[in-house]
Scaffold this motif. Structure first.
Motif, PDB file in Angstrom:
ATOM      1  N   VAL A   1       0.861  -1.184   0.000  1.00 40.31           N
ATOM      2  CA  VAL A   1       0.000   0.000   0.000  1.00 40.31           C
ATOM      3  C   VAL A   1       0.894   1.229   0.000  1.00 40.31           C
ATOM      4  N   HIS A   2       0.694   2.118  -0.974  1.00 39.76           N
ATOM      5  CA  HIS A   2       1.407   3.394  -1.034  1.00 39.76           C
ATOM      6  C   HIS A   2       0.401   4.529  -0.862  1.00 39.76           C
ATOM      7  N   GLY A   3       0.846   5.614  -0.217  1.00 37.94           N
ATOM      8  CA  GLY A   3      -0.054   6.756  -0.030  1.00 37.94           C
ATOM      9  C   GLY A   3      -1.281   6.317   0.750  1.00 37.94           C
ATOM     10  N   SER A   4      -2.446   6.772   0.312  1.00 41.10           N
ATOM     11  CA  SER A   4      -3.723   6.232   0.798  1.00 41.10           C
ATOM     12  C   SER A   4      -3.898   6.355   2.305  1.00 41.10           C
ATOM     13  N   ALA A   5      -3.814   7.572   2.833  1.00 44.12           N
ATOM     14  CA  ALA A   5      -3.900   7.789   4.278  1.00 44.12           C
ATOM     15  C   ALA A   5      -5.195   7.237   4.881  1.00 44.12           C
ATOM     16  N   SER A   6      -6.321   7.563   4.290  1.00 45.59           N
ATOM     17  CA  SER A   6      -7.606   7.087   4.838  1.00 45.59           C
ATOM     18  C   SER A   6      -7.706   5.573   4.770  1.00 45.59           C
ATOM     19  N   LEU A   7      -7.260   4.999   3.655  1.00 48.04           N
ATOM     20  CA  LEU A   7      -7.277   3.540   3.518  1.00 48.04           C
ATOM     21  C   LEU A   7      -6.364   2.899   4.555  1.00 48.04           C
ATOM     22  N   ASN A   8      -5.164   3.443   4.745  1.00 46.15           N
ATOM     23  CA  ASN A   8      -4.246   2.906   5.744  1.00 46.15           C
ATOM     24  C   ASN A   8      -4.872   2.903   7.134  1.00 46.15           C
ATOM     25  N   GLN A   9      -5.554   3.973   7.475  1.00 46.86           N
ATOM     26  CA  GLN A   9      -6.204   4.035   8.786  1.00 46.86           C
ATOM     27  C   GLN A   9      -7.255   2.936   8.917  1.00 46.86           C
ATOM     28  N   ALA A  10      -8.070   2.777   7.888  1.00 47.27           N
ATOM     29  CA  ALA A  10      -9.123   1.755   7.924  1.00 47.27           C
ATOM     30  C   ALA A  10      -8.531   0.350   7.971  1.00 47.27           C
ATOM     31  N   LEU A  11      -7.491   0.101   7.167  1.00 46.40           N
ATOM     32  CA  LEU A  11      -6.847  -1.219   7.162  1.00 46.40           C
ATOM     33  C   LEU A  11      -6.217  -1.531   8.520  1.00 46.40           C
ATOM     34  N   SER A  12      -5.550  -0.555   9.091  1.00 46.18           N
ATOM     35  CA  SER A  12      -4.915  -0.754  10.399  1.00 46.18           C
ATOM     36  C   SER A  12      -5.964  -1.009  11.474  1.00 46.18           C
ATOM     37  N   ASP A  13      -7.008  -0.192  11.486  1.00 49.11           N
ATOM     38  CA  ASP A  13      -8.069  -0.365  12.480  1.00 49.11           C
ATOM     39  C   ASP A  13      -8.758  -1.720  12.355  1.00 49.11           C
ATOM     40  N   ALA A  14      -8.812  -2.256  11.121  1.00 52.16           N
ATOM     41  CA  ALA A  14      -9.454  -3.562  10.884  1.00 52.16           C
ATOM     42  C   ALA A  14      -8.493  -4.730  11.100  1.00 52.16           C
TER      43      ALA A  14
END
Length: 190
Positions: free
Chosen positions: A124-137
């Motif tokens: 995963v590159h960039g994608s701040a919102s996606l990173n947050q969601a992936l980490s939280d999940a």
């Protein structure tokens, strides 16, 4: 199960927004301002391309990267690998035709299913919102963090402010460079 790796340029205070010069952010391009370029500090970027088997992006990062990465020699290895974009709004007709196979995923459940398939690591590159969601999940398995010696204050952060249980990480690689950058590679402990 495939390994999901989050790769980020990050300030010491956790900001990941606008590292490459994206418009609309007051600190845009902070990775290139007043920091001496040392090639060895960016070796991890070449290794990521060699080790990854697929790229996962959020819609905003896909729209930005797909306009420049397909024609950049520095990112040639990414051109041929499958790309996955997590978005509820992106449509097939908005995908670029010169960047290889791209699949739209509509939910984190679809990301979890992708991780269950055969194949190598997904980056995963960039994608701040996606990173947050992936980490939280709990879907991220490893973090590649290139930490810049900057305090940016405002801006999108890599990690959400969600009230959740402690997540333990194991430092598996680290380096410090003469220009102040630090590489920290963490495995997520489950």
């Amino acid at each position: 199960m495939r390994t999901l790796i989050s790769s980020a340029f990050i300030s010491l205070d956790g900001v990941v927004e606008g590292p490459g010069g994206e418009p609309g952010y007051r600190n845009s391009g902070w990775t290139f301002k007043d920091i001496e370029f040392l090639p060895e500090a960016f070796d991890i970027k070449g290794r990521e391309q060699q080790e990854a088997a697929a790229v996962l992006l959020g819609r905003t990062s896909y729209e930005a990267f797909s306009q420049v990465w397909p024609d950049m020699a520095d990112f040639a290895d990414y051109k041929v690998m499958p790309k996955y974009v997590v978005s509820t709004t992106l449509t097939e007709d908005k995908l670029v035709s010169n960047w290889g196979e791209t699949t739209i995923l509509r939910s984190l459940d679809e990301v979890a299913a992708l991780k269950e398939t055969e194949g190598g690591p997904i980056i995963v590159h960039g994608s701040a919102s996606l990173n947050q969601a992936l980490s939280d999940a709990g879907l991220i398995d490893r973090f590649h963090l290139l930490v810049f010696p900057l305090l940016l204050g405002a801006g999108k952060r890599l990690f959400s402010a969600t009230d959740k249980d402690t997540q333990k990480l194991k430092l598996v690689e680290h380096a410090a460079y003469a220009n102040g950058l630090q590489l920290n590679v963490f495995d997520v402990i489950r």
